[in-house]
Design an enzyme around this catalytic site. Structure first.
Site, PDB file in Angstrom:
ATOM      1  N   GLY A 129       0.819  -1.200   0.000  1.00 20.97           N
ATOM      2  CA  GLY A 129       0.000   0.000   0.000  1.00 20.97           C
ATOM      3  C   GLY A 129       0.854   1.250   0.000  1.00 20.97           C
ATOM      4  CB  CYS A 130       0.165   4.669  -1.215  1.00 21.94           C
ATOM      5  SG  CYS A 130      -1.493   4.920  -0.540  1.00 21.94           S
ATOM      6  CG  PHE A 131      -0.806   6.105   4.160  1.00 13.95           C
ATOM      7  CD1 PHE A 131      -0.115   7.302   4.227  1.00 13.95           C
ATOM      8  CD2 PHE A 131      -2.187   6.148   4.124  1.00 13.95           C
ATOM      9  CE1 PHE A 131      -0.772   8.525   4.253  1.00 13.95           C
ATOM     10  CE2 PHE A 131      -2.870   7.361   4.148  1.00 13.95           C
ATOM     11  CZ  PHE A 131      -2.165   8.549   4.204  1.00 13.95           C
TER      12      PHE A 131
END
Length: 320
Positions: A129-131
């Protein structure tokens, strides 16, 4: 040349994948599958690709293609693979949350900076995921050294594209413009990914991750500040991070103050380290659609097929 297919072609991550893959020197983009847009020109939806490609969205898949990218909504990748079989030689890279946690599947967690050798030998990749990418790259070097001993306080801001193309109350321009908000405080789903990685690197008791995600009124990018107590010096911390990223193609330590225009439109993660008394501050920035999604997916593809890790990803930041 390898043939690549994209499943779920109308969203932001698919658009960025198409943009990268049509210019990748070792890839032929075989098909872009979409249930909502079959027969329509890809550049009609992804208008930044006008003049770049004559591809049309397909209502069919090639089950023998070399690599497939799943750009589906969370929960839909498992369903799609249950209903559609690919050849035993097809490699699969999933950009959803469906396979990121360890379980009864063969997917390898695709964070290249800490899982490169497994990625090289994998047939199935769960793209982070990005975070999770931005935060993991900020704190995992300390865990790898066994020095993440105290609670970590994390504040991160993401752009509007992180919410995808589907409209909701918090994605309308009139709500997002000149606005700022936090959401899912201490409960964001990416915490599970980060915790899983920490456990594999540090055997002793793990610290609490106090994570506050925020929505910014800009389109792209993630800006993370994470701080924790650290007994060592700044020079010792820099040595730990330099060692952790000595073979990294895209993660760099910098001395300059960080801002998102340094990374937007690139696959880079930039890290700045600072010490304030006993507090150690790490600032981390990425483009949520590239290093946080599609760029990292292509980085994983490059490793899986034995290409140069940065092939097709030498992108200039949209700095001005």
């Amino acid at each position: 040349m390898i043939k690549a297919g994209i499943i779920g072609g109308a969203g932001y991550t698919a658009g960025e994948l198409i943009r990268i893959l049509i210019h990748h020197p070792e890839v032929e983009l075989d098909f872009v599958y979409s249930t909502s847009q079959p027969g329509k020109p890809v550049a009609g939806i992804h208008q930044d690709l006008l003049g770049e490609t004559d591809l049309e969205f397909s209502g069919e898949i090639n089950k023998n293609t070399d690599v497939v990218f799943l750009c589906l909504g969370h929960g839909n990748s498992v369903k799609f693979l249950a209903e559609n079989q690919f050849s035993e030689n097809t490699k699969i890279i999933d950009l959803s949350t469906d396979y990121r946690m360890d379980g009864e599947h063969e997917f390898v967690y695709g964070l290249p900076e800490f899982n490169k050798e497994k990625i090289k030998n994998a047939n199935f990749i769960a793209n982070p995921g990005c975070f999770a990418t931005a935060i993991s790259l900020a704190i995992l070097p300390l865990a790898k050294a066994g020095l993440l001993q105290n609670d970590v306080h994390i504040n991160a801001v993401t752009g509007a594209t992180g919410a995808g193309t589907s409209l909701s109350a918090t994605t309308h321009f009139t709500w997002r413009d000149n606005n700022f908000s936090s959401y899912k405080a201490f409960e964001h789903q990416h915490l599970n990914e980060i915790g899983q990685s920490l456990k594999k690197l540090q055997d002793n008791k793990l610290p609490e991750l106090n994570f506050i995600p925020n929505r910014g009124n800009f389109s792209r990018g993630i800006h993370v500040t994470a701080y924790t107590k650290f007994d060592g010096s700044l020079e010792e911390a820099k040595a730990i991070f330099t060692e952790a990223y000595k073979d990294s193609a895209f993660t760099f330590l910098v001395e300059e103050a960080l801002h998102l225009k340094q990374v937007v439109n690139t696959n880079k993660c930039l890290l700045k380290l600072q010490k304030f008394g006993d507090k150690f501050l790490i600032t981390s920035i990425i483009d949520n659609l590239l290093k946080g999604a599609s760029g990292q997916a292509v980085q994983n593809m490059n490793l899986m097929f034995g290409f140069e890790e940065s092939l097709g990803l030498k992108l200039k930041a949209t700095y001005f």
